[in-house]
Design a protein around this motif. Structure first.
Motif, PDB file in Angstrom:
ATOM      1  N   LEU A 173       0.841  -1.186   0.000  1.00  0.00           N
ATOM      2  CA  LEU A 173       0.000   0.000   0.000  1.00  0.00           C
ATOM      3  C   LEU A 173       0.881   1.243   0.000  1.00  0.00           C
ATOM      4  N   ILE A 174       0.652   2.123  -0.956  1.00  0.00           N
ATOM      5  CA  ILE A 174       1.506   3.297  -1.155  1.00  0.00           C
ATOM      6  C   ILE A 174       0.656   4.552  -1.002  1.00  0.00           C
ATOM      7  N   PRO A 175       0.949   5.399  -0.019  1.00  0.00           N
ATOM      8  CA  PRO A 175       0.130   6.593   0.194  1.00  0.00           C
ATOM      9  C   PRO A 175       0.428   7.686  -0.817  1.00  0.00           C
ATOM     10  N   GLY A 176      -0.520   8.612  -0.940  1.00  0.00           N
ATOM     11  CA  GLY A 176      -0.316   9.783  -1.767  1.00  0.00           C
ATOM     12  C   GLY A 176       0.337  10.904  -0.991  1.00  0.00           C
ATOM     13  N   PHE A 177       0.332  12.081  -1.579  1.00  0.00           N
ATOM     14  CA  PHE A 177       1.014  13.228  -0.987  1.00  0.00           C
ATOM     15  C   PHE A 177       0.514  13.514   0.433  1.00  0.00           C
ATOM     16  N   TRP A 178       1.476  13.945   1.267  1.00  0.00           N
ATOM     17  CA  TRP A 178       1.243  14.420   2.628  1.00  0.00           C
ATOM     18  C   TRP A 178       0.909  13.318   3.631  1.00  0.00           C
ATOM     19  N   TRP A 179       1.097  12.057   3.231  1.00  0.00           N
ATOM     20  CA  TRP A 179       0.705  10.972   4.120  1.00  0.00           C
ATOM     21  C   TRP A 179       1.820   9.953   4.259  1.00  0.00           C
ATOM     22  N   ASP A 180       1.870   9.362   5.454  1.00  0.00           N
ATOM     23  CA  ASP A 180       2.751   8.214   5.672  1.00  0.00           C
ATOM     24  C   ASP A 180       1.897   6.952   5.667  1.00  0.00           C
ATOM     25  N   ALA A 181       2.465   5.849   6.152  1.00  0.00           N
ATOM     26  CA  ALA A 181       1.776   4.558   6.100  1.00  0.00           C
ATOM     27  C   ALA A 181       0.469   4.544   6.881  1.00  0.00           C
ATOM     28  N   SER A 182       0.320   5.460   7.833  1.00  0.00           N
ATOM     29  CA  SER A 182      -0.889   5.444   8.671  1.00  0.00           C
ATOM     30  C   SER A 182      -2.152   5.749   7.881  1.00  0.00           C
ATOM     31  N   LEU A 183      -2.023   6.252   6.663  1.00  0.00           N
ATOM     32  CA  LEU A 183      -3.215   6.498   5.846  1.00  0.00           C
ATOM     33  C   LEU A 183      -4.048   5.233   5.694  1.00  0.00           C
ATOM     34  N   TRP A 184      -3.389   4.071   5.745  1.00  0.00           N
ATOM     35  CA  TRP A 184      -4.055   2.798   5.465  1.00  0.00           C
ATOM     36  C   TRP A 184      -4.499   2.057   6.722  1.00  0.00           C
ATOM     37  N   ARG A 185      -4.452   2.692   7.872  1.00  0.00           N
ATOM     38  CA  ARG A 185      -4.671   1.956   9.127  1.00  0.00           C
ATOM     39  C   ARG A 185      -6.076   1.365   9.241  1.00  0.00           C
ATOM     40  N   ASP A 186      -7.066   1.951   8.587  1.00  0.00           N
ATOM     41  CA  ASP A 186      -8.421   1.399   8.633  1.00  0.00           C
ATOM     42  C   ASP A 186      -8.675   0.423   7.499  1.00  0.00           C
ATOM     43  N   ILE A 187      -7.704   0.223   6.633  1.00  0.00           N
ATOM     44  CA  ILE A 187      -7.848  -0.675   5.490  1.00  0.00           C
ATOM     45  C   ILE A 187      -7.120  -1.998   5.731  1.00  0.00           C
ATOM     46  N   GLU A 188      -5.968  -1.922   6.369  1.00  0.00           N
ATOM     47  CA  GLU A 188      -5.109  -3.093   6.526  1.00  0.00           C
ATOM     48  C   GLU A 188      -5.770  -4.280   7.220  1.00  0.00           C
ATOM     49  N   PRO A 189      -6.462  -4.084   8.364  1.00  0.00           N
ATOM     50  CA  PRO A 189      -6.949  -5.255   9.107  1.00  0.00           C
ATOM     51  C   PRO A 189      -7.832  -6.190   8.282  1.00  0.00           C
ATOM     52  N   ALA A 190      -8.755  -5.642   7.516  1.00  0.00           N
ATOM     53  CA  ALA A 190      -9.657  -6.498   6.738  1.00  0.00           C
ATOM     54  C   ALA A 190      -8.912  -7.231   5.634  1.00  0.00           C
ATOM     55  N   LEU A 191      -7.898  -6.591   5.049  1.00  0.00           N
ATOM     56  CA  LEU A 191      -7.111  -7.274   4.028  1.00  0.00           C
ATOM     57  C   LEU A 191      -6.355  -8.453   4.642  1.00  0.00           C
ATOM     58  N   ARG A 192      -5.814  -8.234   5.819  1.00  0.00           N
ATOM     59  CA  ARG A 192      -5.104  -9.324   6.501  1.00  0.00           C
ATOM     60  C   ARG A 192      -6.080 -10.429   6.909  1.00  0.00           C
ATOM     61  N   ASP A 193      -7.250 -10.049   7.393  1.00  0.00           N
ATOM     62  CA  ASP A 193      -8.253 -11.044   7.790  1.00  0.00           C
ATOM     63  C   ASP A 193      -8.672 -11.904   6.602  1.00  0.00           C
ATOM     64  N   ALA A 194      -8.587 -11.345   5.413  1.00  0.00           N
ATOM     65  CA  ALA A 194      -8.938 -12.092   4.203  1.00  0.00           C
ATOM     66  C   ALA A 194      -7.787 -12.976   3.724  1.00  0.00           C
ATOM     67  N   GLY A 195      -6.671 -12.953   4.429  1.00  0.00           N
ATOM     68  CA  GLY A 195      -5.558 -13.836   4.115  1.00  0.00           C
ATOM     69  C   GLY A 195      -4.428 -13.214   3.321  1.00  0.00           C
ATOM     70  N   HIS A 196      -4.504 -11.910   3.102  1.00  0.00           N
ATOM     71  CA  HIS A 196      -3.457 -11.242   2.339  1.00  0.00           C
ATOM     72  C   HIS A 196      -2.321 -10.792   3.256  1.00  0.00           C
ATOM     73  N   SER A 197      -1.113 -10.795   2.724  1.00  0.00           N
ATOM     74  CA  SER A 197       0.039 -10.223   3.423  1.00  0.00           C
ATOM     75  C   SER A 197       0.140  -8.769   3.011  1.00  0.00           C
ATOM     76  N   VAL A 198       0.112  -7.870   3.995  1.00  0.00           N
ATOM     77  CA  VAL A 198      -0.007  -6.446   3.694  1.00  0.00           C
ATOM     78  C   VAL A 198       1.171  -5.677   4.277  1.00  0.00           C
TER      79      VAL A 198
END
Length: 232
Positions: free
Chosen positions: A5-30
């Motif tokens: 996951l690659i954030p856009g301008f003005w953001w670090d990795a935390s932009l994805w904090r509400d997205i990551e858990p469900a992707l991992r729960d679905a079996g993906h390595s994130v």
């Protein structure tokens, strides 16, 4: 699936904090990236587009198997530059309110630069579609969490070093949020110069998720559902 996951301008990795858990729960390595120039201790004035592309390439190499790159906004061209460098390791690129730049194109030269960085602009500098669903509360959170962007990342020209025919066979999905998918299709059909790379792709899908430019904030559940569907 390995997902970067690659954030856009003005953001670090935390932009994805509400997205990551469900992707991992679905079996993906994130893995969510904080790109060079936005990490604590970095000198953003020393960072250009190539440095951020190299960081994504390093993450691809570390993944150990094919990956899906998800690039938001300015992170989309960074993802595509990395895919060009490692086409055999990238199974798909997902662009969120973004698209691949044509050869020699730059992300933007319109933002105000102060001391080598682009501060977060005033809300009036964004389009109405960008700000859709971005409530006062979310705007305050945005201002609290956002970081200055290295100016050269926006203004540097992208140059692809790989085989164009190979790059153009990488499947791509565009999730249009702040600007409608029909607008993208119209620009493609009209031969807009900035659509040249997108028009060259052999497998490009466009999906609509009507919200503002930051669906990670405004519609995280809906964005997650779209990503899970793309990832299969």
């Amino acid at each position: 699936m390995n997902v970067i996951l690659i954030p856009g301008f003005w953001w670090d990795a935390s932009l994805w904090r509400d997205i990551e858990p469900a992707l991992r729960d679905a079996g993906h390595s994130v893995r969510s990236l904080t790109l060079p120039g936005l990490a604590a201790g970095d000198d953003p004035t020393a960072i250009g587009m190539a440095d951020q592309i190299d960081a994504v390439v390093a993450a691809i190499d570390a993944a150990g198997s094919p990956v899906v790159l998800v690039g938001h906004s300015g992170g989309g061209p960074i993802a595509w530059g990395a895919a060009d460098a490692r086409p055999d390791r990238v199974s798909r690129v997902v662009f969120i309110d973004a698209f691949p730049l044509p050869e020699g194109g730059s992300i933007s030269d319109e933002w105000k630069v102060v001391d080598g960085v682009i501060p977060v602009p005033d809300w009036s500098d964004f389009g109405e579609g960008d700000l859709l669903d971005l409530t006062d509360e979310l705007r305050a959170e945005f201002r609290e969490r956002a970081l200055p962007e290295p100016a050269r990342v926006a203004s540097d020209a992208i140059h692809y070093g790989g085989d164009a025919e190979v790059r153009h066979r990488i499947p791509a999905t565009l999730i249009a949020t702040g600007f409608p998918g029909d607008d993208i299709r119209a620009a493609m059909a009209g031969g807009h110069p900035f659509m040249a790379e997108l028009n060259a792709l052999s497998d490009a899908q466009i999906r609509d998720l009507r919200t503002g430019h930051w669906p990670q904030l405004t519609k995280p559940a809906e964005l997650t559902a779209e990503l899970l569907d793309v990832l299969g």
